[in-house]
Structure formats: structure tokens, C-alpha cells
Design a protein around this motif. Structure first.
Motif, short mmCIF file in Angstrom:
data_model
loop_
_atom_site.label_atom_id
_atom_site.label_comp_id
_atom_site.label_asym_id
_atom_site.label_seq_id
_atom_site.Cartn_x
_atom_site.Cartn_y
_atom_site.Cartn_z
N LEU A 3 0.87 -1.17 0.00
CA LEU A 3 0.00 0.00 0.00
C LEU A 3 0.91 1.22 0.00
CD1 LEU A 3 -2.90 1.14 0.32
CD2 LEU A 3 -2.54 1.04 2.78
N SER A 4 0.68 2.13 -0.90
CA SER A 4 1.55 3.30 -0.99
C SER A 4 0.72 4.57 -1.16
CB SER A 4 2.52 3.15 -2.16
OG SER A 4 1.81 3.04 -3.37
N ASP A 8 4.65 10.70 -2.69
CA ASP A 8 5.48 10.41 -1.53
C ASP A 8 6.78 11.20 -1.66
OD1 ASP A 8 7.28 9.24 0.34
OD2 ASP A 8 6.09 7.39 0.31
N ASP A 9 7.09 12.03 -0.66
CA ASP A 9 8.29 12.86 -0.74
C ASP A 9 9.55 12.13 -0.28
OD1 ASP A 9 7.22 12.81 1.80
OD2 ASP A 9 7.73 14.87 2.29
N ILE A 10 9.42 10.89 0.16
CA ILE A 10 10.58 10.10 0.59
C ILE A 10 10.88 8.96 -0.37
CG2 ILE A 10 11.48 8.60 2.41
CD1 ILE A 10 10.00 10.38 4.42
N LEU A 11 9.86 8.22 -0.79
CA LEU A 11 10.05 7.11 -1.72
C LEU A 11 9.56 7.51 -3.10
CD1 LEU A 11 8.87 4.12 0.47
CD2 LEU A 11 11.21 4.78 -0.08
N ALA A 12 10.46 7.53 -4.05
CA ALA A 12 10.08 7.89 -5.42
C ALA A 12 9.20 6.81 -6.03
CB ALA A 12 11.34 8.06 -6.27
N VAL A 13 8.30 7.23 -6.91
CA VAL A 13 7.36 6.30 -7.54
C VAL A 13 8.10 5.18 -8.29
CG1 VAL A 13 7.05 7.56 -9.70
CG2 VAL A 13 5.18 6.21 -8.77
N ARG A 14 9.32 5.45 -8.74
CA ARG A 14 10.07 4.41 -9.45
C ARG A 14 10.37 3.20 -8.57
NH1 ARG A 14 13.94 8.37 -8.40
NH2 ARG A 14 15.75 7.62 -7.27
N HIS A 15 10.33 3.38 -7.26
CA HIS A 15 10.57 2.26 -6.35
C HIS A 15 9.40 1.28 -6.29
CE1 HIS A 15 13.57 5.12 -4.47
NE2 HIS A 15 14.28 4.12 -4.94
N ASN A 16 8.24 1.69 -6.78
CA ASN A 16 7.07 0.80 -6.76
C ASN A 16 7.29 -0.46 -7.57
OD1 ASN A 16 5.68 2.50 -5.09
ND2 ASN A 16 4.36 3.35 -6.67
N GLY A 17 8.23 -0.45 -8.50
CA GLY A 17 8.49 -1.62 -9.31
C GLY A 17 9.46 -2.61 -8.70
N ILE A 18 10.10 -2.25 -7.60
CA ILE A 18 11.11 -3.13 -7.00
C ILE A 18 10.50 -4.43 -6.49
CG2 ILE A 18 12.74 -3.37 -5.10
CD1 ILE A 18 13.38 -0.37 -5.48
N TYR A 19 9.45 -4.35 -5.69
CA TYR A 19 8.88 -5.57 -5.12
C TYR A 19 8.26 -6.49 -6.17
CZ TYR A 19 9.76 -3.63 -0.50
OH TYR A 19 10.37 -3.11 0.60
N PRO A 36 -3.62 0.14 -5.44
CA PRO A 36 -3.53 1.50 -6.00
C PRO A 36 -3.09 2.50 -4.93
CG PRO A 36 -5.61 0.47 -6.60
CD PRO A 36 -4.95 -0.43 -5.59
N SER A 37 -2.34 3.50 -5.35
CA SER A 37 -1.87 4.53 -4.42
C SER A 37 -3.05 5.31 -3.84
CB SER A 37 -0.93 5.51 -5.13
OG SER A 37 0.23 4.86 -5.55
N VAL A 38 -2.92 5.64 -2.59
CA VAL A 38 -3.95 6.42 -1.89
C VAL A 38 -3.27 7.53 -1.10
CG1 VAL A 38 -5.55 4.48 -1.69
CG2 VAL A 38 -3.91 4.89 0.13
N GLY A 39 -4.00 8.57 -0.79
CA GLY A 39 -3.46 9.63 0.05
C GLY A 39 -2.31 10.37 -0.60
#
Length: 67
Positions: A3-4, A8-19, A36-39
Motif C-alpha cells: 500500500l503506498s 510520496d516525498d521520501i520514496l520515489a514512484v520508481r521504487h514501486n516496481g522493485i517488489y 492503488p496509491s492512496v493519500g
């Protein structure tokens, strides 16, 4: 299950593909789901969003369709 938050000002969206990539390399893609991203912001979830994510995970583990 991940859940993301959007923007996000700490984790870049490009990190969503790592897992998904790691689970695919391990032959376990069927065991991972990116919700899906929320908040907005880092870990800025509302209680209802956390509850919905947990409920989806529990239902999946209990044999219901993958969220």
C-alpha cells in the motif's frame, strides 16, 4: 501486498516496481499485489485506508480472489 501513497516525498514512484520485480525473479509473482496509491505524502494513510488494505489481505489469504 503493498500500500503506498501518491506524491510520496521520501520514496520515489520508481521504487514501486522493485517488489514486483523481486517476486517475479523468485517465481512468486502470484504472491504479490500492489494496491492503488492512496493519500498524499509518506505513510500518510487514513485509518479507513489501512483497514481496507488489511481486509483485502485477509480475504486473499482466506482464499478469496486476489485484490
Amino acid at each position: 501486498m503493498a500500500l503506498s501513497n501518491a506524491y510520496d516525498d521520501i520514496l520515489a514512484v520508481r521504487h514501486n516496481g522493485i517488489y514486483p520485480d523481486l517476486t517475479a525473479r523468485a517465481g512468486r509473482s502470484h504472491l504479490f499485489r500492489q494496491l492503488p496509491s492512496v493519500g498524499r505524502g509518506h505513510c500518510n494513510f487514513e485509518d479507513a485506508q489501512i483497514g481496507a488494505g488489511l481486509a483485502a489481505l485477509v480475504q486473499w489469504v482466506e482464499g478469496r480472489p486476489r485484490p
